[in-house]
Design an enzyme around this catalytic site. Sequence first.
Site, PDB file in Angstrom:
ATOM      1  N   GLU A  51       0.859   3.880   1.762  1.00  0.00           N
ATOM      2  CA  GLU A  51       1.260   4.310   3.100  1.00  0.00           C
ATOM      3  C   GLU A  51       2.461   3.525   3.613  1.00  0.00           C
ATOM      4  OE1 GLU A  51      -3.375   4.338   3.272  1.00  0.00           O
ATOM      5  OE2 GLU A  51      -1.815   3.332   2.120  1.00  0.00           O
TER       6      GLU A  51
ATOM      7  N   CYS B  28      -2.575  -0.201   7.513  1.00  0.00           N
ATOM      8  CA  CYS B  28      -1.845   1.049   7.323  1.00  0.00           C
ATOM      9  C   CYS B  28      -1.930   1.959   8.543  1.00  0.00           C
ATOM     10  CB  CYS B  28      -2.342   1.758   6.073  1.00  0.00           C
ATOM     11  SG  CYS B  28      -1.873   0.867   4.561  1.00  0.00           S
TER      12      CYS B  28
ATOM     13  N   HIS C 219       0.858  -1.183   0.000  1.00  0.00           N
ATOM     14  CA  HIS C 219       0.000   0.000   0.000  1.00  0.00           C
ATOM     15  C   HIS C 219       0.894   1.232   0.000  1.00  0.00           C
ATOM     16  CE1 HIS C 219      -3.873  -1.918   1.829  1.00  0.00           C
ATOM     17  NE2 HIS C 219      -3.278  -2.730   0.961  1.00  0.00           N
TER      18      HIS C 219
ATOM     19  N   CYS D 196      -6.478   1.765   5.725  1.00  0.00           N
ATOM     20  CA  CYS D 196      -7.046   0.523   6.241  1.00  0.00           C
ATOM     21  C   CYS D 196      -6.429   0.218   7.610  1.00  0.00           C
ATOM     22  CB  CYS D 196      -6.776  -0.622   5.262  1.00  0.00           C
ATOM     23  SG  CYS D 196      -5.025  -1.086   5.147  1.00  0.00           S
TER      24      CYS D 196
END
Length: 162
Positions: A59, A90, A57, A87
């Site tokens: 992040e 993250c 991801h 999410c």
Amino acid sequence: MPLLDDLDYRFMQQALTLARSAPLLGEVPIAALLVRDGIVIAEAHNRRETQQDPTAHAELIVIQEGARQTKSWRLTGTTLYVTLEPCTMCIGAIVLARIPRLVFGAADPKAGACGSIMNIPPEPRLNHRVEVVGGLCAEESQSLLQEFFRQLRKDAIRGENA
């Protein structure tokens, strides 16, 4: 609600520009920037498809790069800008990295962990608090995602009819 300024808007626009490049690689248009003292120290868009890694991801990529750049896992004094609400994975990494401030664009009603399906940042049992500001350029971010998935569906239908 915490105040936003022109720098916040500028950095979110920069994240959105980066997110727009993700579909060229078959990636969902989500991007993040890690900023300290007005300088971007790391930036990335999602790379799950490119790397075939469910943890790639935006992040997490910028947190890892930020730690390399600063030579510290403690990313104090930074702000993380993300085009979509983080999410659970993250936001967990954001808390563990001691990032003090998060600014995100669109809410994520399917996986968002900063108020949408759960709200991890204010959890009193955690040892670090993250100031969260959501909704900056939300319409633009949401529109980018909707267009990406609309095009994906069109391409899938064309593939079935070919």
